[in-house]
Design a protein around this motif. Structure first.
Motif, PDB file in Angstrom:
ATOM      1  N   UNK A 145     -15.904   2.855  25.548  1.00 51.36           N
ATOM      2  CA  UNK A 145     -17.275   2.785  26.034  1.00 51.36           C
ATOM      3  C   UNK A 145     -17.658   4.076  26.730  1.00 51.36           C
ATOM      4  N   UNK A 146     -16.745   4.630  27.483  1.00 51.65           N
ATOM      5  CA  UNK A 146     -17.036   5.875  28.195  1.00 51.65           C
ATOM      6  C   UNK A 146     -17.268   7.019  27.229  1.00 51.65           C
ATOM      7  N   UNK A 147     -16.498   7.045  26.148  1.00 53.17           N
ATOM      8  CA  UNK A 147     -16.700   8.099  25.163  1.00 53.17           C
ATOM      9  C   UNK A 147     -18.103   8.033  24.583  1.00 53.17           C
ATOM     10  N   UNK A 148     -18.624   6.821  24.447  1.00 54.69           N
ATOM     11  CA  UNK A 148     -19.960   6.670  23.857  1.00 54.69           C
ATOM     12  C   UNK A 148     -21.031   7.268  24.756  1.00 54.69           C
ATOM     13  N   UNK A 173     -14.602  15.127  20.957  1.00 57.42           N
ATOM     14  CA  UNK A 173     -15.515  14.879  19.840  1.00 57.42           C
ATOM     15  C   UNK A 173     -15.987  13.432  19.796  1.00 57.42           C
ATOM     16  N   UNK A 174     -17.253  13.273  19.508  1.00 54.43           N
ATOM     17  CA  UNK A 174     -17.849  11.942  19.490  1.00 54.43           C
ATOM     18  C   UNK A 174     -17.572  11.214  18.183  1.00 54.43           C
ATOM     19  N   UNK A 175     -17.381   9.902  18.331  1.00 56.27           N
ATOM     20  CA  UNK A 175     -17.270   8.958  17.220  1.00 56.27           C
ATOM     21  C   UNK A 175     -16.032   9.158  16.358  1.00 56.27           C
ATOM     22  N   UNK A 176     -14.951   9.680  16.967  1.00 58.98           N
ATOM     23  CA  UNK A 176     -13.632   9.575  16.360  1.00 58.98           C
ATOM     24  C   UNK A 176     -13.164   8.131  16.489  1.00 58.98           C
ATOM     25  N   UNK A 195     -19.514   5.296  14.033  1.00 54.71           N
ATOM     26  CA  UNK A 195     -18.708   6.156  13.169  1.00 54.71           C
ATOM     27  C   UNK A 195     -19.199   6.077  11.729  1.00 54.71           C
ATOM     28  N   UNK A 196     -19.518   4.864  11.286  1.00 59.68           N
ATOM     29  CA  UNK A 196     -19.962   4.678   9.899  1.00 59.68           C
ATOM     30  C   UNK A 196     -21.247   5.430   9.619  1.00 59.68           C
ATOM     31  N   UNK A 197     -22.088   5.584  10.638  1.00 55.87           N
ATOM     32  CA  UNK A 197     -23.316   6.358  10.432  1.00 55.87           C
ATOM     33  C   UNK A 197     -23.066   7.853  10.610  1.00 55.87           C
ATOM     34  N   UNK A 198     -22.514   8.246  11.733  1.00 60.99           N
ATOM     35  CA  UNK A 198     -22.469   9.667  12.091  1.00 60.99           C
ATOM     36  C   UNK A 198     -21.337  10.460  11.453  1.00 60.99           C
ATOM     37  N   UNK A 199     -20.250   9.791  11.060  1.00 58.96           N
ATOM     38  CA  UNK A 199     -19.081  10.541  10.616  1.00 58.96           C
ATOM     39  C   UNK A 199     -18.781  10.353   9.128  1.00 58.96           C
ATOM     40  N   UNK A 251     -19.259  16.444  17.291  1.00 62.05           N
ATOM     41  CA  UNK A 251     -19.462  17.437  18.346  1.00 62.05           C
ATOM     42  C   UNK A 251     -19.434  16.710  19.689  1.00 62.05           C
ATOM     43  N   UNK A 252     -20.032  17.262  20.738  1.00 61.98           N
ATOM     44  CA  UNK A 252     -19.921  16.598  22.033  1.00 61.98           C
ATOM     45  C   UNK A 252     -20.934  17.136  23.024  1.00 61.98           C
ATOM     46  N   UNK A 253     -21.259  16.304  24.024  1.00 63.90           N
ATOM     47  CA  UNK A 253     -22.087  16.707  25.146  1.00 63.90           C
ATOM     48  C   UNK A 253     -21.239  17.470  26.162  1.00 63.90           C
ATOM     49  N   UNK A 254     -21.897  18.226  27.034  1.00 66.29           N
ATOM     50  CA  UNK A 254     -21.184  18.817  28.161  1.00 66.29           C
ATOM     51  C   UNK A 254     -20.643  17.695  29.047  1.00 66.29           C
ATOM     52  N   UNK A 255     -19.544  17.974  29.744  1.00 64.71           N
ATOM     53  CA  UNK A 255     -18.955  16.946  30.597  1.00 64.71           C
ATOM     54  C   UNK A 255     -19.893  16.528  31.721  1.00 64.71           C
ATOM     55  N   UNK A 256     -20.732  17.440  32.198  1.00 67.12           N
ATOM     56  CA  UNK A 256     -21.603  17.112  33.326  1.00 67.12           C
ATOM     57  C   UNK A 256     -22.976  16.607  32.901  1.00 67.12           C
ATOM     58  N   UNK A 257     -23.204  16.383  31.626  1.00 65.58           N
ATOM     59  CA  UNK A 257     -24.491  15.836  31.171  1.00 65.58           C
ATOM     60  C   UNK A 257     -24.902  14.570  31.933  1.00 65.58           C
ATOM     61  N   UNK A 258     -23.984  13.652  32.255  1.00 69.49           N
ATOM     62  CA  UNK A 258     -24.430  12.421  32.937  1.00 69.49           C
ATOM     63  C   UNK A 258     -25.054  12.633  34.302  1.00 69.49           C
TER      64      UNK A 258
END
Length: 364
Positions: A20-23, A243-246, A259-263, A277-284
């Motif tokens: 959930x956190x990765x999302x 990386x997102x959606x591994x 994953x089925x959509x993005x990857x 790809x991924x967001x910056x760690x401090x985006x939140x």
């Protein structure tokens, strides 16, 4: 995004929370996410001239690559879709954005092109710091700046020769559904808004899914994000999340759906944050204290249409936003639909309803 605190003992719970956190990205520091290099630096002035969408070009529309600036001076990149057989008069127009972590070559472009086939001028755009739009560092999100991106799209449409500026609507998908509602609450130029498969990103990042984050977990997240700022400042560049959606096995179904959509070839696009790809760690950080739907009732008397799938983890976002909104409003639940079904499945997305809604509320 429930936090994985050091004294957590249930390993199954740890894995679920980790996914959930990765999302959402709100707790990456809690898991010691390593810094990864910025995957690309696409700028608006380097826009691709090739048709690189994940959906085919329609022979019923005219398409233009365009740029425009937001109030912060960031150059945004967009795809403008116009009905091919339009007459000389000015047409109603739609600004289309989302999902969160996607690019205009994906879901927003599909929505925009389909609505152009149905008689609207439609603009799908990349939010600031992502895709082909400008802004540094790359792959950063902001509830303020990304809300502004919608109003900047309205600026552009209102100055276009083919558009009747008194008949402009907005469509926001997934996380940009919440941004769209926030923009329309403040921007009285917009006459109607649709939020499809909506996420309130400020709510999920600050409170977790189903508002499950405790005050202690929130404090821990903020402590870790603050210390990450020192690391970023020392390095002169932001660290990025994994990386997102591994997929690694055992994920919740909605993560498998992402994953089925993005990857996969269904929706993969190299510039999308969510496509590996991924967001910056401090985006939140900027989402933690910024409840963007506080003024949703001020959209009234302009109408809101919420569209959500029946079988989605995110349905409660639309239901609670609908309850807080003032009339006129409508909540349309699509039987059997998942969250990502409303990204691209044209036999599930209720385009007839979208068309009748905007025809009614953007009437001349």
């Amino acid at each position: 995004m429930p936090m994985n605190t050091p004294d957590t003992k249930n390993s199954a719970s740890v894995i679920h929370r980790r996914e959930l956190l990765k999302l959402t990205g709100a707790g990456v520091a809690a898991f010691g996410a390593v810094s990864i290099s910025n995957p690309f630096k696409a700028k608006a002035q380097n826009m691709s001239k090739q048709w690189d969408k994940v959906f085919p070009l329609s022979d019923k529309i005219d398409h233009e690559k365009i740029t425009f600036k937001n109030r912060y001076g960031i150059t945004l990149s967009g795809d403008l879709y116009l009905p091919k057989d339009r007459a000389g008069g000015r047409l109603p127009a739609l600004a289309v954005g989302g999902p969160f972590g996607a690019v205009k070559e994906q879901s927003s472009g599909l929505y925009a092109q389909t609505m152009a086939e149905r008689g609207f001028v439609a603009l799908a755009f990349d939010p600031s710091y992502t895709g082909e739009s400008g802004g540094e560092p790359r792959n950063l999100a902001s509830p303020d700046i990304n809300t502004e991106d919608f109003s900047a799209a309205v600026d552009y449409l209102g100055l276009h020769a083919a558009v009747d500026r008194e008949r402009i609507g907005v469509i926001g998908i997934c996380g940009w559904g919440g941004m769209a509602l926030n923009a329309v609450a403040a921007d009285k130029r917009v006459k109607a808004v649709v939020a499809s498969t909506m996420y309130d990103m400020t709510r999920v990042m600050s409170k977790g899914y189903n508002d499950s984050v405790t005050p202690e977990q929130r404090a821990q997240t903020l402590e870790q994000l603050g210390r990450q700022r020192w690391t970023d400042a020392e390095n002169g560049a932001p660290a990025y999340q994994p990386p997102y959606n591994d997929l690694h096995g055992g994920e919740a179904q909605f993560l498998v759906d992402y994953h089925d959509y993005y990857r996969t070839p269904r929706g993969y696009h190299a510039r999308a944050v969510n496509s590996g790809n991924s967001w910056t760690q401090t985006t939140p950080l900027s989402f933690m204290n910024m409840p963007i739907l506080t003024y949703i009732a001020e959209i009234s008397p302009r109408p809101i249409l919420f569209i959500h799938g029946e079988k989605t983890h995110s349905r409660y976002f639309s239901e609670t936003a609908f309850a807080a909104a003032a009339e006129p409003k409508e909540l349309m639940i699509i039987p059997g639909a998942s969250h990502t079904d409303l990204y691209d499945k044209v036999d599930v997305i209720p385009f007839d309803k979208l068309t009748s809604f905007f025809n009614q509320h953007l009437a001349a």
